[in-house]
Enzyme design. Structure first.
Site, mmCIF file in Angstrom:
data_model
loop_
_atom_site.group_PDB
_atom_site.id
_atom_site.type_symbol
_atom_site.label_atom_id
_atom_site.label_comp_id
_atom_site.label_asym_id
_atom_site.label_seq_id
_atom_site.Cartn_x
_atom_site.Cartn_y
_atom_site.Cartn_z
ATOM 1 N N HIS A 33 4.557 3.892 -1.701
ATOM 2 C CA HIS A 33 3.891 4.340 -2.930
ATOM 3 C C HIS A 33 2.882 5.429 -2.572
ATOM 4 O O HIS A 33 2.764 5.819 -1.403
ATOM 5 C CB HIS A 33 3.270 3.160 -3.677
ATOM 6 N N HIS A 36 0.595 5.032 0.535
ATOM 7 C CA HIS A 36 1.202 5.370 1.831
ATOM 8 C C HIS A 36 1.184 6.885 2.017
ATOM 9 O O HIS A 36 0.879 7.395 3.086
ATOM 10 C CB HIS A 36 2.668 4.915 1.895
ATOM 11 N N CYS A 139 -0.989 -16.523 6.652
ATOM 12 C CA CYS A 139 -0.466 -15.762 5.509
ATOM 13 C C CYS A 139 0.648 -14.859 6.017
ATOM 14 O O CYS A 139 0.420 -14.004 6.882
ATOM 15 C CB CYS A 139 -1.561 -14.920 4.851
ATOM 16 N N CYS A 142 0.047 -11.061 5.382
ATOM 17 C CA CYS A 142 -0.874 -10.417 6.322
ATOM 18 C C CYS A 142 -0.393 -10.542 7.765
ATOM 19 O O CYS A 142 -0.864 -9.823 8.629
ATOM 20 C CB CYS A 142 -2.257 -11.034 6.248
ATOM 21 N N CYS A 156 -5.348 -16.257 0.068
ATOM 22 C CA CYS A 156 -5.520 -15.059 0.891
ATOM 23 C C CYS A 156 -6.162 -13.966 0.035
ATOM 24 O O CYS A 156 -5.671 -13.679 -1.055
ATOM 25 C CB CYS A 156 -4.170 -14.576 1.408
ATOM 26 N N HIS A 159 -3.550 -11.164 -0.687
ATOM 27 C CA HIS A 159 -2.298 -11.477 -1.392
ATOM 28 C C HIS A 159 -2.424 -12.501 -2.518
ATOM 29 O O HIS A 159 -1.451 -12.767 -3.217
ATOM 30 C CB HIS A 159 -1.239 -11.946 -0.386
ATOM 31 N N LYS A 313 -5.188 -1.792 -9.505
ATOM 32 C CA LYS A 313 -4.494 -1.898 -8.232
ATOM 33 C C LYS A 313 -2.990 -1.737 -8.485
ATOM 34 O O LYS A 313 -2.462 -2.299 -9.433
ATOM 35 C CB LYS A 313 -4.790 -3.274 -7.604
ATOM 36 N N LYS A 316 3.758 -4.228 -8.366
ATOM 37 C CA LYS A 316 5.077 -4.264 -9.002
ATOM 38 C C LYS A 316 4.999 -4.953 -10.352
ATOM 39 O O LYS A 316 5.602 -4.510 -11.318
ATOM 40 C CB LYS A 316 6.060 -5.020 -8.103
HETATM 41 ZN ZN LIG Z 1 -2.300 -12.190 2.959
#
Ligand SMILES: [Zn+2]
Length: 492
Positions: A33, A36, A139, A142, A156, A159, A313, A316
Site C-alpha cells: 500500500h 510501503h 502474536c 508481529c 496485541c 493487531h 488507519k 482492508k
Molecule cells: Zn501483533
C-alpha cells in the site's frame, strides 16, 4: 559566519564517500500500500541525492518471506507457500519500477544467498545462543512474544488480536550482554537514530533492562517454512533474526564477501530507513547481534511515521487501502513521489486523501512547476538568449534553494527540501511578472530564467527523476507539458 562554521563541521562529520542505504523488507502476505511506497520513495530520494552529490551509493530493498503468515495466507488461497511468496514478491519488486526506485539490488529472504548469510550470522553469534524451555504469548502478526503488561486490554497493540500461548524449548540469544554496548554506541553518536524522540524511546528501553530474546521456534509451529537452525533441523530461525540478516546477505555475507567487505565492514555510512513500529528490532536486537558476531554496526537509523488514508488507519476492512500502482497509473510516478515527500512530515504520521493529493497536484505541479517551465521555455523560444546570465538576484535565489535542500537532506526533512525548491519557483514566478520579458524582449532576464529553470531541473532530480529529465529536454527546445491539469470530474 555561523553558517560557514556549521557547514565546515557538517562537511567534516559527513565525508563524501560511500553510502549504503537500505529499506525495511516487506512482508509479502498482502499487497503493497502507499505506506510501503512512501518508505521506499524516501530512501530512493536519499540514494539519488547522494549519488548526485558525487558519492558512491548502494541502495538495497527486498522482501521478508519466511514468516508463518505466508504459510497461513497460502493455505487460505489454496496455494503452496512458495507460489504465494513468488507471486507477491514479484508485485513488491514491480513497485520499484512503477515508482522509479533506483535499487542496486533486491534481496528476497527465500534466496539461497540469504539462507547462507543468516546461518553464518547464527554461527557467528553461537557463543551467545543457548537453549531454554519457554512459555509466552506470541502474536503471529508481529512474529514476536509479548509480556502481559505490554498488551492493551489483553490484545496485541499492533493487531488488536489475542496472542496465543506458546510453550516449547527454543534457542535464546544473550541480548542482555549487549545492553551497555548498545547504549554506548548511541550515546557516543556512533549510532544515530533520527528523530531524537525515537532515540529517547530506545534509551529508556535500554535503561529499563534488556532481557534475552527467543531466536528460534519449532519447525512444527513454523510448518517447516523458514531457515533451519544450523545443526538442529527441529528448529527454525526466528523471523527477525532471519530478516535482519538481509542487510548483509544482500552484500554476499556467507558467500562471496567482496561487497560485504566494501559496503559493510569498511564503510562508515550505513543507513537503515525503517518505520516507527520496528525501531527496537533495529536499534537493539540487530545491534546486539552484530556486536556478538564481531561485525560493524550501522551508523544511522532513520525512522518514518505512518500514513493514514482519509484520516483513518489503512485497513482492508475499512476498504481505504491506497494502492500505489493505481495512483501511478492515474497521476504518474513523480506526482506520487512528490506528494508523499512534500505532504507527509518525514518523521511523523501524515494523511493521504484524494482531495489533498489533487490540490497539491494542481497547485504545486500543474500550476507551479509545470506552468513556470512552459512560460519560460515559450518566451525563450522567441528570444534566443540562452547564455546571458547577470548573476544577480537569480543566482542568489538559486544558492539559497541549494543550501536549503542540502541542509534538509542531512536531516531527512524531504518536505523542507522541496519547500526550498518551491521557494525558487515562486521567486521565478514573481521575476517573470516583474520583468515581463514577453513585452520587453529583454534577453538578460530570459537568460536568467532559463538558467534558473535548468537549476530547478537538477534540484528536483532526487525527488522527481522523470520530471528532471523532461525539464532538461524542454530547456534544449523540446515542447512538452510536465503535469497536465486535472479535469474537474476526477474530483468527484
Ligand atoms: Zn501483533
Amino acid at each position: 559566519m555561523i553558517r560557514e562554521t556549521i557547514a565546515a563541521i557538517t562537511a567534516k562529520a559527513m565525508p563524501k564517500g560511500k553510502y549504503y542505504i537500505t529499506t525495511a523488507i516487506d512482508y509479502v502476505n498482502a499487497f503493497p500500500h502507499l505506506g510501503h511506497a512512501m518508505e521506499k520513495i524516501q530512501a530512493d530520494a536519499l540514494a539519488r541525492y547522494r549519488r548526485f552529490a558525487g558519492e558512491d551509493v548502494r541502495f538495497v530493498s527486498g522482501t521478508d518471506e519466511n514468516s508463518l503468515k505466508n504459510v497461513l495466507a497460502a493455505e487460505r488461497a489454496g496455494k503452496s507457500a512458495r507460489e504465494l511468496v513468488d507471486a507477491n514478491a514479484g508485485v513488491f519488486r514491480s513497485m520499484g519500477e512503477a515508482l522509479s526506485l533506483s535499487y542496486d539490488d533486491f534481496i528476497r529472504t527465500t534466496e539461497e544467498r540469504h539462507f547462507a548469510a543468516a546461518k553464518k550470522l547464527w554461527q557467528a553469534c553461537a557463543k551467545d545462543i543457548y537453549k531454554k524451555t519457554y512459555s509466552g504469548l506470541y502474536c503471529v502478526g508481529c512474529e514476536e512474544y509479548y509480556k502481559e503488561e505490554e498488551l492493551v486490554n489483553g490484545l496485541c497493540p499492533e493487531h488488536q488480536k489475542r496472542p496465543e500461548l506458546v510453550k516449547e524449548e527454543n534457542y535464546f540469544f544473550r541480548l542482555s550482554s549487549y545492553q551497555g554496548g548498545i547504549k554506548e554506541l548511541i550515546q557516543s553518536g556512533a549510532l544515530r537514530i533520527t528523530p531524537k524522540g525515537r532515540e529517547n524511546e530506545i534509551m529508556s528501553f535500554l535503561n529499563s533492562g534488556v532481557e534475552d530474546i527467543c531466536v528460534s521456534r519449532s519447525a512444527e509451529r513454523a510448518k517447516g517454512w523458514g531457515i533451519p537452525v544450523p545443526g538442529d533441523e527441529t528448529q527454525i530461525l526466528w523471523v527477525w533474526f532471519d530478516a535482519l540478516a538481509n542487510y548483509i546477505s544482500a552484500l554476499g555475507y556467507g558467500g562471496d564477501e567482496s561487497l560485504f567487505e566494501q559496503w559493510w565492514q569498511n564503510n562508515p555510512r550505513i543507513v537503515h530507513v525503517i518505520g516507527k513500529g520496528i525501531v527496537r528490532f533495529h536499534a537493539v536486537h540487530w545491534i546486539g547481534m552484530l556486536l556478538s558476531a564481531g561485525l560493524r554496526v550501522p551508523s544511522d537509523i532513520f525512522v518514518h511515521g505512518y500514513i493514514t488514508s482519509e484520516g483513518q488507519k489503512m485497513s482492508k476492512s475499512l476498504g481505504n487501502v491506497v494502492d500505489p500502482f493505481a495512483l501511478v497509473e492515474k497521476y504518474g510516478a513523480d506526482a506520487v513521489r512528490y506528494f508523499v515527500l512534500r505532504e507527509i512530515p518525514s518523521t511523523e504520521d501524515g494523511d493521504f486523501s484524494v482531495a489533498r493529493f489533487e490540490e497539491r497536484y494542481n497547485a504545486d505541479l500543474a500550476k507551479g512547476l509545470g506552468n513556470l517551465a512552459s512560460r519560460i521555455t515559450t518566451v525563450a523560444a522567441k528570444n534566443q538568449a540562452m547564455d546571458v546570465r547577470e548573476q544577480g538576484d537569480v543566482a542568489a535565489e538559486i544558492a539559497k534553494a541549494k543550501d536549503q535542500v542540502g541542509r534538509s537532506m542531512e536531516e531527512y526533512k524531504f518536505n523542507e527540501a522541496l519547500a526550498g525548491i518551491w521557494g525558487l519557483i515562486g521567486f521565478c514566478d514573481r521575476y517573470i511578472e516583474q520583468k515581463q520579458p514577453w513585452k520587453t524582449n529583454d534577453k538578460n532576464s530570459v537568460g536568467n530564467l532559463m538558467y534558473a529553470l535548468e537549476e530547478i531541473g537538477k534540484l528536483v532530480a532526487p525527488f522527481m527523476p522523470e520530471t528532471s529529465g523532461k525539464i532538461a529536454k524542454m530547456a534544449s527546445g523540446e515542447k512538452m507539458t510536465l503535469f497536465p491539469r486535472l479535469a474537474e470530474e476526477t474530483k468527484s
